[in-house]
Design a protein around this motif. Sequence first.
Motif, short mmCIF file in Angstrom:
data_model
loop_
_atom_site.label_atom_id
_atom_site.label_comp_id
_atom_site.label_asym_id
_atom_site.label_seq_id
_atom_site.Cartn_x
_atom_site.Cartn_y
_atom_site.Cartn_z
N LEU A 141 8.76 -2.13 3.06
CA LEU A 141 8.35 -2.71 4.33
C LEU A 141 8.47 -1.69 5.45
CD1 LEU A 141 7.45 -5.18 5.94
CD2 LEU A 141 9.86 -5.83 6.17
N ILE A 142 9.54 -0.90 5.42
CA ILE A 142 9.73 0.13 6.44
C ILE A 142 8.61 1.16 6.36
CG2 ILE A 142 11.21 2.06 7.13
CD1 ILE A 142 13.62 0.31 6.28
N PHE A 143 8.26 1.58 5.14
CA PHE A 143 7.17 2.55 4.98
C PHE A 143 5.86 2.00 5.52
CE2 PHE A 143 9.79 5.12 2.16
CZ PHE A 143 9.22 6.39 2.27
N THR A 144 5.57 0.72 5.25
CA THR A 144 4.30 0.16 5.71
C THR A 144 4.23 0.02 7.22
OG1 THR A 144 5.14 -2.11 5.41
CG2 THR A 144 3.97 -1.12 3.56
N CYS A 145 5.39 0.02 7.88
CA CYS A 145 5.42 -0.09 9.33
C CYS A 145 5.27 1.27 10.03
CB CYS A 145 6.72 -0.75 9.79
SG CYS A 145 6.84 -2.51 9.37
N ILE A 146 5.29 2.33 9.25
CA ILE A 146 5.12 3.67 9.83
C ILE A 146 3.64 3.92 10.08
CG2 ILE A 146 5.48 6.14 9.48
CD1 ILE A 146 7.81 5.47 7.65
N GLU A 147 3.26 4.12 11.31
CA GLU A 147 1.85 4.25 11.66
C GLU A 147 1.31 5.66 11.42
OE1 GLU A 147 1.37 2.99 15.67
OE2 GLU A 147 1.87 0.89 15.25
N CYS A 148 2.14 6.66 11.55
CA CYS A 148 1.69 8.05 11.43
C CYS A 148 1.88 8.53 9.99
CB CYS A 148 2.47 8.94 12.40
SG CYS A 148 2.01 10.68 12.33
N ILE A 149 0.81 8.97 9.35
CA ILE A 149 0.89 9.39 7.95
C ILE A 149 1.81 10.59 7.78
CG2 ILE A 149 -1.14 10.87 8.15
CD1 ILE A 149 -0.02 8.80 5.07
N GLU A 150 1.88 11.47 8.80
CA GLU A 150 2.80 12.61 8.71
C GLU A 150 4.25 12.14 8.58
OE1 GLU A 150 0.36 12.37 10.86
OE2 GLU A 150 -0.69 14.28 11.16
N ASP A 151 4.59 11.05 9.29
CA ASP A 151 5.95 10.54 9.20
C ASP A 151 6.23 9.91 7.85
OD1 ASP A 151 6.50 11.36 11.77
OD2 ASP A 151 6.00 9.43 12.69
N VAL A 152 5.21 9.37 7.21
CA VAL A 152 5.37 8.87 5.84
C VAL A 152 5.77 10.01 4.92
CG1 VAL A 152 4.14 7.92 3.84
CG2 VAL A 152 3.80 6.92 6.11
N PHE A 153 5.10 11.15 5.06
CA PHE A 153 5.43 12.30 4.23
C PHE A 153 6.84 12.81 4.53
CE2 PHE A 153 0.68 12.94 4.05
CZ PHE A 153 0.58 12.64 2.70
N ARG A 154 7.23 12.81 5.80
CA ARG A 154 8.56 13.31 6.16
C ARG A 154 9.66 12.46 5.53
NH1 ARG A 154 5.76 14.20 11.20
NH2 ARG A 154 5.64 16.44 11.68
N LEU A 155 9.49 11.15 5.57
CA LEU A 155 10.49 10.28 4.95
C LEU A 155 10.45 10.43 3.43
CD1 LEU A 155 12.68 8.18 5.13
CD2 LEU A 155 10.92 6.40 5.36
N GLY A 156 9.27 10.63 2.89
CA GLY A 156 9.16 10.82 1.45
C GLY A 156 9.81 12.09 0.96
N LEU A 157 10.02 13.05 1.86
CA LEU A 157 10.67 14.30 1.47
C LEU A 157 12.16 14.13 1.19
CD1 LEU A 157 9.02 16.76 4.02
CD2 LEU A 157 8.88 16.94 1.53
#
Length: 424
Positions: A141-157
């Motif tokens: 749910l937290i991931f789906t609330c991230i609007e910026c795709i770059e921030d998705v990658f940062r958290l995925g790191l």
Amino acid sequence: MGQSFYLVAPRAKKTLAWGGKLGEILFDGSAMELVRLLAVPVRPQNPSETASSTPAQARNGHFTTTTQIASHGAAKDMDGMKERPKRKAESEVITSSSQRHKQAKTKDGDNRADTDHSVTDHSVTDRPVTFSTLPPEVHRLIFTCIECIEDVFRLGLANRYFWSIGRECMHDYFTSSLGGWANENIVCVGEDVKPGDYPPGLFSAEELDVLRQKTSDIPYDWDDDDWDNVAIANEPFTLYHFTFPSISTTEEKFSLFTESSSLVGRFSDLDISKDPAYDYIRREMWVDEETYFPQDQQWILRNLTTKQFVRSEAIALKPEFIHGPSIRVLGFGEVVMSRICWSTSSFTNMSDTANISRGVWAGHRLDITTLARHRDETNEVGWSDVSDEVAREIAAIWESEFGTDWRSENVLARCIISLGTSRR
């Protein structure tokens, strides 16, 4: 000069920014854009080590799941990397309300816990709650609330577990721009269409009554955002007016390779590019058409309105021209464009004498999908294969433009060169 034709999904109010003479756009590769709009992507399977979505349990500060990588602690860094020191926010514990209640002091200094006889399950309430120990459902749910795709990658790191979720969000991001017109009613409309002239079944009788009463303004300058600058006011509304920016949303041209390359480039300019974790996920950040349109599967064009389909091998000039849903020189895009045109005028700047301006599929719902998925969804009940009929029709159109030897190597070579220089 003749009329120009434009692609539009009138019920969805979507259109493309370009159009042209049908005798040009049908043969110069422009129709390939329809493949991107209609092809339903196939999501790639996740690597086996992170494919499980079994809820993780907090043990010794690490995630553990039933997968192999998580059994070694999914909160650890990628293989071959040192564990980073925990951030303060990660190590801080959210103490349960029952614990805080038990530790509260009374006015005279007595500890209320001494007289608290309530039954408490300490195995639950005493467990520290950190960001890492939240349930997988909350993480998603937290991931789906991230609007910026770059921030998705940062958290995925952070670790492989989070990248397994981030990867899914990445696929959501890229596939959201693919197949956007699948299952929509679409038309290649000529600008000379008259008011009240609509393909059968596109609109209901009630909707047609409303459209007959509707008017539209014609601007002086199509590129001018100021639509108050009107050349013709209260023009009777036609199907062509659905291509106006004031009526429909203009679809932006999208390239998977360009978008993914841009993302990789932006990360390469940051210090994060030196992170071994980034090296691990960068391979998956590079995507192109083949990522979501596998070439080892058979693809078909479907008319969802009439329950008809066309096989790729039936229309491809050569088997080696087939690349998943994309077919070089003559493919699904050309088939669709040749069958969805609609105009009151029959002038098309083409040599073919067939009444292509009254397309048999105009206003129908179409998509391009794999044969395997089609069989799973429909069991092929009630569907008819019209590949041979369409192949004969297409052959007649191309023969009228390029002559009886249009399938020869010399003619095909000229077509391929033309596609390479004039493709939009």
